[in-house]
Design an enzyme around this catalytic site. Structure first.
Site, short mmCIF file in Angstrom:
data_model
loop_
_atom_site.label_atom_id
_atom_site.label_comp_id
_atom_site.label_asym_id
_atom_site.label_seq_id
_atom_site.Cartn_x
_atom_site.Cartn_y
_atom_site.Cartn_z
CG ASP A 117 -52.22 -90.33 -70.36
OD1 ASP A 117 -52.43 -90.49 -69.30
OD2 ASP A 117 -53.09 -90.62 -71.57
CG HIS B 257 -55.78 -93.11 -71.15
ND1 HIS B 257 -55.14 -92.05 -71.82
CD2 HIS B 257 -56.90 -93.50 -71.61
CE1 HIS B 257 -55.78 -92.13 -73.25
NE2 HIS B 257 -57.01 -92.93 -72.94
CB SER C 80 -58.77 -95.88 -73.88
OG SER C 80 -59.43 -94.83 -73.16
#
Length: 302
Positions: A247, A250, A84
């Protein structure tokens, strides 16, 4: 906040709570205290999962294109693979992704356009990166390939030796295509604020062990290595509100900007544009770093 859990975050947190350092803890404080320690870690992980949620979804922005066309000339081919972070999850715009930041940095340094191709997939672990390489057209020849992976290997309790072996295979496959390879090692997960102590410290220890194994493997295969926990980790610790996305897990656009800037010296070295790199960067021996088409492939040497 949406409290649904991404597989990436939930598995990582659950794994750390269930396995990270438990054997060591038991050996130090005894079996009874060790059982209580495991219970504490599980409770902390459950709380962190609820705090993190998945407000970013599970799809990164598609930022692939040619950057800085106005420089003219044949574009430098930049390939980004991994998880990611490599995919840029958390960036709010195309230009804010890691790949785009790297492309623009390379273009500015070389005064050449850069064509970005992103094969990274959110949630990928090292065992999935070979499929990313295989998905590329047979005739695709990147000048430099950036690989960032590892967090999900911690998540899924993948043995370090297995992660290292597959990473080595990925590097070999990329170099067979004529690419120089730059590996960004597993980030410092101890910087994630939703993780309380002692869960945070245990996660940091496992991630650092994996990063060390990645560094050794990559250098042995002729790749360039950037120790992300050293070159950019401190920024995430001291400026979490700025460096993390909503969040708190990340990177944000600023987090990707800092990460790209931190990785750029090794990428430019791989392209033959610079010879020296700063702390946290590791260069392979000249004999190891040269693939068969090195002289033709190093775009900075022309």
């Amino acid at each position: 906040m949406n409290t649904a859990k991404t597989s990436e975050e939930a598995r990582w947190l659950g794994m750390v709570a269930a396995t990270a350092g438990v054997a060591g803890a038991v050996g130090v404080v005894g079996a009874a205290a060790g059982a209580g320690f495991v219970t504490l870690l599980k409770r902390q992980a459950a709380h962190a999962r609820d705090v993190i949620g998945k407000p970013l979804g599970e799809e990164a922005i598609d930022a692939d294109k040619v950057y800085k066309k106005t420089y003219g000339g044949t574009p430098v081919e930049l390939l980004v693979l991994g998880d990611s972070i490599a995919a840029g999850l958390g960036a709010e715009t195309k230009g804010g992704t890691l790949g785009a930041r790297l492309a623009k940095g390379i273009a500015k340094a070389l005064l050449r356009p850069v064509r970005l191709r992103t094969a990274a997939v959110v949630g990928a672990e090292t065992s999935m990166v070979p499929a990313q390489v295989e998905s590329l057209p047979d005739d695709y020849r990147p000048d430099v390939a950036v690989v960032i992976v590892g967090g999900n290997d911690v998540t899924h309790r993948v043995p370090q030796k297995d992660s290292a072996r597959v990473l080595g295979e990925v590097i070999d496959a990329l170099r067979e295509r004529g690419a120089e390879v730059v590996v960004g090692t597993c980030p410092d997960v101890g910087a994630v604020r939703p993780l309380p102590q002692p869960l945070r410290s245990l996660g940091r220890r496992i991630a650092r062990q994996l990063a060390e194994g990645q560094r050794e493997t990559a250098l042995a295969r002729g790749a360039y290595v950037v120790s992300l926990s050293d070159v950019v980790g401190p920024f995430f610790i001291t400026n979490p509100d700025e460096m993390f996305a909503i969040d708190h897990f990340h990177p944000s656009a600023m987090g990707y900007k800092r990460t790209a800037k931190a990785m750029l010296p090794s990428i430019l070295a791989a392209l033959g544009h610079v010879e020296r790199v700063p702390f946290g960067h590791h260069l392979p021996e000249p004999a190891e770093s040269a693939h068969p088409d090195a002289d033709a492939g190093r775009v900075g040497s022309s």
